[in-house]
Design an enzyme around this catalytic site. Structure first.
Site, PDB file in Angstrom:
ATOM      1  N   ASP A  94       0.875  -1.169   0.000  1.00  0.00           N
ATOM      2  CA  ASP A  94       0.000   0.000   0.000  1.00  0.00           C
ATOM      3  C   ASP A  94       0.919   1.227   0.000  1.00  0.00           C
ATOM      4  O   ASP A  94       1.500   1.579   1.025  1.00  0.00           O
ATOM      5  CB  ASP A  94      -0.889  -0.049   1.246  1.00  0.00           C
ATOM      6  CG  ASP A  94      -1.667   1.249   1.457  1.00  0.00           C
ATOM      7  OD1 ASP A  94      -1.463   2.206   0.680  1.00  0.00           O
ATOM      8  OD2 ASP A  94      -2.461   1.298   2.409  1.00  0.00           O
ATOM      9  N   GLN A 101       0.913   6.450   1.176  1.00  0.00           N
ATOM     10  CA  GLN A 101       1.640   7.509   1.898  1.00  0.00           C
ATOM     11  C   GLN A 101       3.089   7.637   1.456  1.00  0.00           C
ATOM     12  O   GLN A 101       3.820   8.483   1.976  1.00  0.00           O
ATOM     13  CB  GLN A 101       1.586   7.264   3.409  1.00  0.00           C
ATOM     14  CG  GLN A 101       0.212   7.495   4.000  1.00  0.00           C
ATOM     15  CD  GLN A 101      -0.320   8.893   3.725  1.00  0.00           C
ATOM     16  OE1 GLN A 101       0.447   9.852   3.553  1.00  0.00           O
ATOM     17  NE2 GLN A 101      -1.622   9.030   3.659  1.00  0.00           N
ATOM     18  N   LYS A 124      -3.038  12.307  -3.329  1.00  0.00           N
ATOM     19  CA  LYS A 124      -2.060  12.533  -2.259  1.00  0.00           C
ATOM     20  C   LYS A 124      -0.714  12.977  -2.825  1.00  0.00           C
ATOM     21  O   LYS A 124       0.237  13.218  -2.084  1.00  0.00           O
ATOM     22  CB  LYS A 124      -1.871  11.254  -1.437  1.00  0.00           C
ATOM     23  CG  LYS A 124      -3.106  10.874  -0.631  1.00  0.00           C
ATOM     24  CD  LYS A 124      -2.815   9.673   0.227  1.00  0.00           C
ATOM     25  CE  LYS A 124      -4.075   9.034   0.781  1.00  0.00           C
ATOM     26  NZ  LYS A 124      -4.655   9.744   1.915  1.00  0.00           N
TER      27      LYS A 124
HETATM   28  N1  PMP Z   1      -3.694   3.522   2.664  1.00  0.00           N
HETATM   29  C1  PMP Z   1      -3.101   4.499   3.352  1.00  0.00           C
HETATM   30  C2  PMP Z   1      -1.820   4.211   4.068  1.00  0.00           C
HETATM   31  C3  PMP Z   1      -3.666   5.777   3.373  1.00  0.00           C
HETATM   32  O1  PMP Z   1      -3.075   6.752   4.065  1.00  0.00           O
HETATM   33  C4  PMP Z   1      -4.865   6.011   2.665  1.00  0.00           C
HETATM   34  C5  PMP Z   1      -5.523   7.375   2.660  1.00  0.00           C
HETATM   35  N2  PMP Z   1      -5.662   7.965   3.912  1.00  0.00           N
HETATM   36  C6  PMP Z   1      -5.438   4.946   1.964  1.00  0.00           C
HETATM   37  C7  PMP Z   1      -4.827   3.722   1.979  1.00  0.00           C
HETATM   38  C8  PMP Z   1      -6.707   5.116   1.180  1.00  0.00           C
HETATM   39  O2  PMP Z   1      -6.525   5.979   0.113  1.00  0.00           O
HETATM   40  P1  PMP Z   1      -7.755   6.464  -0.768  1.00  0.00           P
HETATM   41  O3  PMP Z   1      -8.765   7.017   0.216  1.00  0.00           O
HETATM   42  O4  PMP Z   1      -7.185   7.509  -1.645  1.00  0.00           O
HETATM   43  O5  PMP Z   1      -8.284   5.287  -1.495  1.00  0.00           O
END
Ligand code: PMP
Length: 403
Positions: free
Chosen positions: A198, A201, A224
């Protein structure tokens, strides 16, 4: 010299005032602000080439398709994937992980095991839980050390002959911990198990090289990393994606449809049902251009300078506890003020023009492990300044004296 003022000038939103003060935007972990070049590219997409992709012989449709496929090639280069077939556009990291969980797990059976870590965002927990419930899978979870780094010995000890996949974040959205993902992937591979990273970040602060990491899946969101909202990327190793069934059915993902049986399109289209946000996708290369022109390493160095300065200055404020102090952590600070609820701290900071996030940050299992309900969280982007950190510290000191 990192010219932060000329970077700021590219972000119209940073000129806002809140409650009569210049806004300090520190909620970059949740989403970053957007440079004018990205919004200009979106406008150009809507006004210049708004036609559905892949469906038309007409000029506008071909232009829109070319923009989308150019974006796919840009993403391929950015993360050093071998082929554009391995770049699947999704709505975000969440959808990318759900895609893998639904599709990859279709080949699993009761008693098979998935390894996660306790620092995962809910987006990398709940999709696996849904499949675990449906198929009788077992989820195993690696914990953390006192500084917020991953307990690697525990992670290694979780592999068994029933392990089918390991999924973990590159960077924690609460602790800022940067996991040794290349080593973790190698560990998974030594057990014959693929790994999903994932990267939500990580991507604002570094340029992942999926081939150097040897990642099997790598998921991230454009919003992000200075890009448009509602667009994500799933990188998947071609051999794995080819073996996986489609995630959603509909237009674009088919080769031939009949009521006697339907065949599916080639990669990556097999996993891209329906009309995507093709205007946003067409605009995403502008975000990569912005990062490339600014210099990803220079941005990260600036953000770490802010992180170190802010961490030092927060020690001046009585009652501050910071969660996550692992060496080399990402520019994220999660903290609480003794005797104060994180919501109250966030609200009082907002009234002083400082935008931070409060709550469990979609990481309730991590909150539980830390023995807290939530934190106040800030994160730095390339456009933040030392002066903004000073204003945040002054606002925090005032907040502490009020609570
Ligand atoms: N994984 C992590 C580590 C995140 O920080 C986030 C967003 N806060 C997500 C997944 C999910 O991302 P998204 O809402 O853009 O799908």
């Amino acid at each position: 010299m990192f010219d932060v003022e000329s970077i700021r000038a590219r972000f119209p939103a940073l000129g806002r005032e809140l409650y009569g003060r210049p806004m300090v935007y520190f909620d970059n972990v949740a989403t970053s602000q957007t440079p004018r070049c990205v919004v200009d590219a979106i406008t150009a997409g809507y006004f210049g080439a708004k036609a559905n992709v892949h469906r038309g012989v007409h000029t506008l449709s071909q232009e829109a398709t070319a923009l989308q496929e150019h974006a796919r090639e840009r993403v391929r280069q950015w993360i050093n994937a071998e082929s554009v077939s391995e770049i699947i556009f999704t709505r975000g990291t969440t959808e990318a992980i759900n895609l893998v969980a639904s599709s990859f797990c279709a080949g699993l059976s009761a008693g098979d095991e998935i390894i996660l870590t306790v620092m995962e965002h809910h987006a990398n927990i709940v999709p696996w839980q849904l499949q675990a419930k449906r198929l009788g899978l077992v989820i195993k979870v690696a914990g953390i050390n006192a500084d917020g780094s991953l307990n690697l010995d525990e992670f290694r000890s979780l592999f068994s002959p029933r392990t089918r996949l390991a999924a973990f974040c590159h960077v924690s959205n609460v602790l800022g911990t940067v996991n040794p993902v290349a080593d973790m992937i190698a560990e998974a591979h030594s057990h014959g198990v693929p790994a999903l990273v994932d990267g939500a970040q990580a991507v604002a602060h570094l340029r992942p090289d999926v081939r150097a990491l040897n990642a099997d899946f790598y998921a991230f969101s454009l919003h992000k990393m200075y890009g448009p909202s509602g667009i994500g990327v799933l990188y998947g190793r071609r051999s794995l994606l080819e073996a996986m069934p489609p995630y959603q059915g509909g237009g674009e993902m088919i080769a031939h449809v009949s009521f006697d049986g339907t065949t599916y399109a080639e990669l990556p289209y097999k996993f891209e049902a329906g009309t995507p946000d093709f205007v946003g996708i067409g605009a995403l290369p502008s975000a990569l251009d912005f990062m490339e022109e600014t210099g990803v390493e220079a941005m990260a160095a600036h953000e770490h300078y802010l992180l170190d300065y802010c961490t030092r200055r927060m020690a001046e404020v009585p009652g501050v506890t910071i969660y996550g102090t692992a060496p080399g952590k990402s520019p994220v600070i999660s903290f609480n003020l003794a005797g104060a609820h994180h919501y109250d701290v966030g609200m009082l900071l907002d009234k002083q023009g400082v935008e931070v996030r409060t709550g469990h940050h979609c990481a309730q299992p991590l909150m539980h492990a830390l023995g807290i309900e939530g934190t106040v969280r800030l994160g730095f982007a390339a456009y933040n300044t030392i002066d903004e950190v000073d204003r945040f510290i002054a606002a925090l000191q005032r907040t502490a004296s009020m609570l």
